[in-house]
Design a protein around this motif. Structure first.
Motif, PDB file in Angstrom:
ATOM      1  N   LYS A  22       0.818  -1.215   0.000  1.00 29.38           N
ATOM      2  CA  LYS A  22       0.000   0.000   0.000  1.00 29.38           C
ATOM      3  C   LYS A  22       0.853   1.267   0.000  1.00 29.38           C
ATOM      4  CE  LYS A  22      -4.406  -1.309   2.046  1.00 29.38           C
ATOM      5  NZ  LYS A  22      -5.306  -1.132   3.199  1.00 29.38           N
ATOM      6  N   GLU A  23       1.838   1.303   0.847  1.00 31.65           N
ATOM      7  CA  GLU A  23       2.669   2.506   0.937  1.00 31.65           C
ATOM      8  C   GLU A  23       3.509   2.692  -0.321  1.00 31.65           C
ATOM      9  OE1 GLU A  23       3.242   5.951   2.547  1.00 31.65           O
ATOM     10  OE2 GLU A  23       2.004   4.440   3.544  1.00 31.65           O
ATOM     11  N   LYS A  36       1.223   3.691  -3.308  1.00 29.39           N
ATOM     12  CA  LYS A  36       0.311   4.808  -3.067  1.00 29.39           C
ATOM     13  C   LYS A  36       0.379   5.804  -4.228  1.00 29.39           C
ATOM     14  CE  LYS A  36      -0.664   7.160   1.063  1.00 29.39           C
ATOM     15  NZ  LYS A  36      -0.123   7.778   2.264  1.00 29.39           N
ATOM     16  N   GLY A  37      -0.761   6.149  -4.754  1.00 26.88           N
ATOM     17  CA  GLY A  37      -0.807   7.129  -5.828  1.00 26.88           C
ATOM     18  C   GLY A  37      -0.635   6.562  -7.223  1.00 26.88           C
ATOM     19  N   TYR A  63      -9.559  -1.125  -5.173  1.00 30.30           N
ATOM     20  CA  TYR A  63      -9.626  -0.589  -3.820  1.00 30.30           C
ATOM     21  C   TYR A  63     -10.976  -0.949  -3.215  1.00 30.30           C
ATOM     22  CZ  TYR A  63      -5.823   1.844  -6.046  1.00 30.30           C
ATOM     23  OH  TYR A  63      -4.677   2.119  -6.748  1.00 30.30           O
ATOM     24  N   TRP A  69      -6.656  -4.005  -0.695  1.00 34.01           N
ATOM     25  CA  TRP A  69      -6.303  -3.765  -2.087  1.00 34.01           C
ATOM     26  C   TRP A  69      -6.264  -5.108  -2.785  1.00 34.01           C
ATOM     27  CZ3 TRP A  69      -1.985   0.343  -3.086  1.00 34.01           C
ATOM     28  CH2 TRP A  69      -2.372   1.573  -2.549  1.00 34.01           C
TER      29      TRP A  69
END
Length: 119
Positions: A57-58, A61-62, A69, A75
């Motif tokens: 996730k980190e 991200k973006g 989602y 996820w």
């Protein structure tokens, strides 16, 4: 190419070598969100023991289209189980060779590129 006639295994080997040179396994994989699941899902399954992409996730991200989602915060990968059949065994080899290695973006992309050549 008279010497290749009647020897399909030589033609197959020559084609495999040619394609390996053309594909160039040392090149950086072109990465986009729609292929994230294909490359990261096997790592989630093998290294983290989950069928979700939550461990990334980190890192992801973006990145658009990286995952589905879900309302519960998970996820989910954007691939079906058939992809796991083709990728997980290949990634398992790299996981077994170096189980303590971190699955960085570069490592995931390199293994993905070798996997693409093997398929």
């Amino acid at each position: 190419m008279h010497f290749l006639r009647g020897r399909p295994w030589i033609r197959a080997a020559a084609m495999a070598i040619l394609l390996l040179v053309i594909y160039d396994p040392t090149r950086i994989e072109i990465t986009s969100g729609d292929t994230i699941s294909t490359r990261y899902w096997p790592v989630s399954i093998l290294h983290y023991g989950t069928f979700m992409l939550n461990p990334f996730k980190e890192q992801l991200k973006g990145v658009g289209y990286a995952a589905l989602y879900m309302p519960d915060g998970n996820w989910a990968p954007r691939v079906d189980w058939g992809m796991a059949v083709l990728t997980v065994p290949f990634y398992a080899i790299f996981e077994a060779l170096d189980p303590d290695a971190e699955w960085t973006h570069d490592r995931v992309n390199a293994v993905s590129r070798w996997n693409a050549m093997a398929i």
